[in-house]
Design a protein around this motif. Sequence first.
Motif, short mmCIF file in Angstrom:
data_model
loop_
_atom_site.label_atom_id
_atom_site.label_comp_id
_atom_site.label_asym_id
_atom_site.label_seq_id
_atom_site.Cartn_x
_atom_site.Cartn_y
_atom_site.Cartn_z
N LEU A 93 -1.71 -42.64 -105.37
CA LEU A 93 -0.22 -42.84 -105.49
C LEU A 93 0.39 -41.84 -106.27
O LEU A 93 1.70 -41.97 -106.07
CB LEU A 93 -0.21 -44.31 -106.12
N GLN A 94 -0.14 -41.15 -107.20
CA GLN A 94 0.60 -40.24 -107.91
C GLN A 94 0.93 -38.98 -107.04
O GLN A 94 1.48 -37.97 -107.56
CB GLN A 94 -0.33 -39.82 -109.37
N SER A 95 0.09 -38.79 -106.15
CA SER A 95 0.19 -37.46 -105.22
C SER A 95 1.27 -37.56 -104.07
O SER A 95 1.52 -38.60 -103.59
CB SER A 95 -1.11 -37.16 -104.22
N LYS A 96 2.40 -36.88 -104.36
CA LYS A 96 3.62 -37.03 -103.32
C LYS A 96 4.30 -38.30 -103.79
O LYS A 96 4.38 -38.95 -102.61
CB LYS A 96 3.47 -36.66 -102.02
N PRO A 97 4.58 -38.83 -104.85
CA PRO A 97 5.06 -40.12 -105.02
C PRO A 97 6.36 -40.43 -104.41
O PRO A 97 6.70 -41.48 -104.07
CB PRO A 97 5.14 -40.02 -106.40
N TRP A 98 7.22 -39.29 -104.12
CA TRP A 98 8.42 -39.71 -103.41
C TRP A 98 8.28 -40.08 -102.10
O TRP A 98 8.98 -40.99 -101.62
CB TRP A 98 9.29 -38.46 -103.58
N PRO B 18 -4.85 -45.22 -107.88
CA PRO B 18 -4.02 -44.34 -109.05
C PRO B 18 -3.38 -43.32 -108.45
O PRO B 18 -2.40 -42.64 -108.61
CB PRO B 18 -4.42 -44.95 -110.24
N ALA B 19 -4.73 -42.34 -108.69
CA ALA B 19 -4.43 -40.91 -108.39
C ALA B 19 -4.04 -40.43 -106.92
O ALA B 19 -3.34 -39.76 -106.74
CB ALA B 19 -6.07 -40.15 -108.48
N LYS C 82 5.76 -41.70 -101.08
CA LYS C 82 5.26 -43.12 -100.99
C LYS C 82 6.08 -43.96 -101.30
O LYS C 82 6.15 -45.13 -100.68
CB LYS C 82 4.04 -43.20 -101.76
N ARG C 83 7.09 -43.89 -102.35
CA ARG C 83 8.07 -44.73 -102.58
C ARG C 83 8.89 -45.03 -101.42
O ARG C 83 9.38 -46.22 -101.20
CB ARG C 83 8.86 -44.28 -103.77
N SER D 55 -11.52 -39.52 -110.06
CA SER D 55 -11.15 -40.63 -109.04
C SER D 55 -12.07 -40.27 -107.62
O SER D 55 -12.06 -39.13 -107.20
CB SER D 55 -9.81 -40.62 -108.84
#
Length: 378
Positions: free
Chosen positions: A123-128, A120-121, A130-131, A277
């Motif tokens: 995925l929250q870093s630079k989420p754009w 989870p941690a 990764k999406r 994490s």
Amino acid sequence: MKVLHTISGMNRGSGGPTTCTYNLVRGLRGIGVDTKILTLAPANNGEQYICDEDFIVAVKNDAANPFVYSRNFRDYLRTDTGYDIYHANGLWTYPSHITAKQARNTKKKYIIAPHGMLYPAGLQSKPWKKRIALAMFQRYDIENADAIQATCRQEAGYIAALGYKNPIAVVPNSIDISGYLPVRTETNKKRRFGFVGRIHPIKNIDIILEAWNSLGNKTSECELVIVGEGDETYKKALLEYTQKHNLKNVIFTGFLAGDELTACIRSFDYLLLASKSENFGMVVPEALVNGVPCIATEHTPWEELNSSRCGWWINDGTEPLRAAICEAIGLSEKERQEMGIRGIELVKTNYSVEAVAKKMRELYGWILKGGEKPEFIY
């Protein structure tokens, strides 16, 4: 059996997966598995490889965007074929994607090792970024992998929670134990507790300091050593806290590496890791193999500290950490050394380069030939 590991970079500044990949491939070659690493050469001529070996193929670095798109990497994969299994290390970049695509195009097997990048941690870093990557290629690459390698059961749980149905193989990172010495027998004048890692809020070093401060006079014959560099704003806040509370027995060493770092870890009586994490936490086996018991929180995958009686795996928060430190202070030196010996045996049995390589070879064999599923595959 021929295996190709791929990874974006193998230079010293590339992060933890470089060492893990190098150790694994070296171990596989040591037990007879024909294995190579394909990577990009450092973009900066001043950077150095983590190790210069003939089994590391470094193509000229022509990557020039956030996704590390590289024609040279792609072209090498297309020309040097004949591998039975491709093992892509890391996510979100072109090298891991083109590895998976090359395997599918040639109808070969492939494994993806996220190295904690699906936490989870993470995925929250630079989420754009990764999406975009998930939509364009990453989800398809992961869903069609013959197996996903997790380094611990905690990571496997996070991967499964995202809905991936592939076999998940729990194969830990390994540590080179060849140069390590027996458990330290000399006694420190003061109990030395230490943290080693990146100075960053995710490491919860502020919680360590709060627990230390709450112990008051109980730490009068102890010292806490903070090893590492990183977020300057966070480090400044930590230093201000120590000054405000007059914690004169807290020492910040800055960054250490190599023999200097090993000597520092060996000087500890106990290692502390309280991260919010942590995918694997290589510093834990590095401490254990030096005979140093560890105190780690539940957000790290080190439940074995309890089951193997070589440390404490505790709930998150100041109070559980304070209690564990207090208990550690109260142990006799004989008890501490016995914990250290058990920690060394745990690393030798489960985390040595040879032990991990044998487990990976078993995974490769199962992917290629089928048969009874190894017990570490979920």
